[in-house]
Design an enzyme around this catalytic site. Structure first.
Site, PDB file in Angstrom:
ATOM      1  CD  GLU A 357       0.632  -4.673   9.132  1.00  0.00           C
ATOM      2  OE1 GLU A 357      -0.281  -3.886   8.892  1.00  0.00           O
ATOM      3  OE2 GLU A 357       1.027  -5.510   8.309  1.00  0.00           O
TER       4      GLU A 357
HETATM    5  C1  TNX Z   1       0.413  -2.427   5.735  1.00  0.00           C
HETATM    6  S1  TNX Z   1       2.899  -0.932   5.870  1.00  0.00           S
HETATM    7  C2  TNX Z   1       1.487  -3.291   5.630  1.00  0.00           C
HETATM    8  C3  TNX Z   1       1.573  -4.204   4.487  1.00  0.00           C
HETATM    9  C4  TNX Z   1       0.359  -4.120   3.605  1.00  0.00           C
HETATM   10  C5  TNX Z   1      -0.043  -2.678   3.433  1.00  0.00           C
HETATM   11  C6  TNX Z   1      -1.184  -2.482   2.494  1.00  0.00           C
HETATM   12  C7  TNX Z   1       3.362  -2.179   6.507  1.00  0.00           C
HETATM   13  C8  TNX Z   1       4.630  -2.051   7.159  1.00  0.00           C
HETATM   14  N1  TNX Z   1       2.582  -3.262   6.447  1.00  0.00           N
HETATM   15  O1  TNX Z   1       1.758  -5.518   4.937  1.00  0.00           O
HETATM   16  O2  TNX Z   1       0.680  -4.672   2.371  1.00  0.00           O
HETATM   17  O3  TNX Z   1      -0.387  -2.164   4.694  1.00  0.00           O
HETATM   18  O4  TNX Z   1      -1.410  -1.128   2.256  1.00  0.00           O
END
Ligand code: TNX
Length: 548
Positions: A357
């Protein structure tokens, strides 16, 4: 937080943690020979009280019950271990500590007098078939003796977990119970499908003390999980002391989601977790998430920001807004020093660099950054694991990508796999323990959907992602993100009963995959969790025995 339908925690709650004995072959003062006759069993035990082989999670590769045969653990039982093996002696001590609390028996640990002791429980590093590999075992339960054979200590440890599950649930009690302690007769030959069977705990969104992490380790090893990935940094908190950048923990670790109390592990505490895990054949994979998810670091050091201005600490739950400054050379000095300290504290082969992300970083900057981060991790003698976004850079041959998507197609991941990148499977709509079970679940999120037991269990990690074949799959991992999770009871409520489903997918062969049988196996764990004080969700998809 109040959890509807959750169990209240019994007094045994904190009494669970069984210590791994020191490497000395400890002998308790009372041995069978010195016990008064009254302490020895007299009455025969009805076989009906023995647990069935079909209650073991993960399902063993091969289980052959011997009808009518039962082995009784008694006050006269000795735990024999492979002579000359400190590791076998430690595992003997671990088993003895668990069994002593509930049985009250002395259960001395002693060197095996022969390769085939005629009594007691033997933990032997000989006599296992080569096919069980480094983590598998063969367990033979006869009326006279129990023999556990493995090629390596990890196999003995796995076999001990099976043996625990073959004893009545009260064996997990922290106080002496009346017994009796029958084990069903027969043979189990067992070994894992995948080498990476992981759980992940996010200690950044909320911080959890060492004791909570140790308790979680004790709970996951019962299901043969062998990796604990610890998400040590994120926008909301930095949780490991770094000597060369002290404000990371002191300031960046000072808060958590919702303004809840922060916290961080000193390096000694982190090493304590690593050692506790290692003694239970669990590898710690530490994660420092980068270049995104870095607000806590950016808030701690103004010079890490492209603007030179530190943002405020962040206690919300948005993602994707922060980034290390890809164009600044100091960024790479920072990463080098952080990873250098972390690598020195971490015996395991991996450093997880996150990489997810990074929405405020351009694609070109992202690739530049990840490629340099990979080189830095390699320079410190470790391999990279990254969330699957890292395949958009140029993965080194040793880099592992952790798939967290919600689709069964991802062209970039498939291309990386075809190019040799190994994949850890954590599809969010099946493995994310922070997803709600259903619309009534108070804790958790639902962006990847609701996940009840059937969703956690009914998929095949080796045949899930188009173009990613079993040979490319290193294993599975069940992440627990903690935006809404604040206590040990919350962790347990989200992990149980789903974590054992993921653990079974990591261990058991596809030939054992059967939802109906799994619901029974999983249900058999309920009485154990009750005795252990594990706060589990009573999914209606599970066949819980009466009273659990
Ligand atoms: C996505 S999964 C994220 C996390 C959040 C999560 C909550 C991922 C690699 N990143 O930063 O905590 O969703 O479900």
């Amino acid at each position: 937080m109040t959890i509807p339908g959750a169990r209240r925690l019994p007094a045994a709650f904190l009494a669970l943690t069984a210590g791994i004995a020191s490497s000395a072959v400890a002998s308790s003062p009372a041995t069978a020979a010195t016990l008064p006759a009254s302490a020895l069993p007299t009455a025969a035990v009805p076989a009906a009280t023995a647990v069935s082989f079909s209650s073991v999670v993960p399902a063993p590769v091969q289980a052959s019950p011997a009808a009518g045969v039962t082995h009784l653990i008694t006050a006269g039982t000795t735990i024999y271990v492979q002579p000359g093996s400190a590791a076998a002696a430690d595992i003997g001590g671990y088993l003895a500590a668990i069994l002593r609390r509930s049985t009250g028996f002395p259960l001395p640990v002693a060197d095996a007098p022969s390769p085939n002791p005629a009594d007691g429980i033997s933990l032997l590093l000989s006599g296992a078939p080569a096919t069980v590999g480094t983590e598998g075992y063969q367990l033979d339960i006869a009326s006279g003796a129990i023999a556990l054979h493995a090629n390596q200590p990890a196999g003995l440890f796995a076999g001990v977990q099976t043996l625990r599950q073959l004893l009545p649930p009260e064996i997990e009690s922290g106080t002496v119970q009346p017994g009796p302690w029958p084990v069903p007769g027969g043979q189990i030959v067992d070994y894992p499908r995948f080498s990476h069977r992981g759980a992940m705990l996010d200690v950044a969104r909320h911080f959890f003390p060492v004791a909570t992490v140790e308790r979680y380790i004790d709970e996951i090893v019962l299901y043969k999980v062998n990796v604990l990935h610890v998400h040590l940094s994120d926008d909301q908190g930095w949780r490991i002391a770094i000597n060369s950048w002290p404000n990371l923990a002191l300031y960046g670790g000072s808060t958590a989601v919702g303004g809840d109390p922060g916290g961080y592990y000193t390096q000694a505490e982190y090493q304590q977790i690593v050692a506790y895990a290692a003694a239970r054949y669990v590898t710690i994979v530490p994660e420092i998430d980068m270049p995104g998810h870095t607000n806590a670091a950016l808030a701690s050091y103004a010079e890490l920001n492209c603007s030179g201005v530190a943002p405020p600490l962040y206690t919300g739950t948005d993602v994707g807004f922060s980034s290390l400054c890809v164009g600044k050379e100091l960024t790479y000095t920072f990463i080098d020093q952080v990873i250098g300290e972390l690598a020195a504290l971490t015996p395991g082969p991996y450093i997880h660099i996150g990489g997810d992300e990074a929405s405020s970083t351009t694609a070109a900057d992202y690739a530049t950054f990840i490629n340099r981060a990979q080189q830095i991790v390699a320079a410190h003698g470790k391999s990279v694991i990254g969330w699957h976004d890292v395949v958009n850079a140029t993965p080194l041959p040793s880099t592992v990508a952790q798939f967290w998507g919600t689709t069964t197609r991802n062209a970039a991941v498939a291309a990386a796999a075809a190019n040799g990148t190994k994949i850890v499977m954590s599809p969010a709509n099946h493995t994310y323990l922070d997803m709600k079970y259903n619309a009534r679940t108070v804790l958790g999120q639902s962006w990847a959907g609701f996940i009840d037991v059937k969703d956690a269990y009914n998929w095949d990690p080796g045949d899930y992602l188009a173009g990613v074949t079993e040979a490319s799959v290193l294993g599975v991992e069940a992440p627990l993100w903690t935006e809404t999770i604040r206590t040990l009871a919350d962790i347990e409520y989200m992990a149980f009963p789903r974590l054992p489903a993921i653990a079974e997918l990591g261990w058991s062969p596809t030939s054992t995959h059967n939802l109906t049988a799994f619901k029974q196996r999983l249900g058999a764990q309920g009485p154990r969790w009750h005795v252990m004080g594990v706060n589990y969700y009573h999914s209606r998809q599970v066949s819980w025995p009466a009273g659990s």
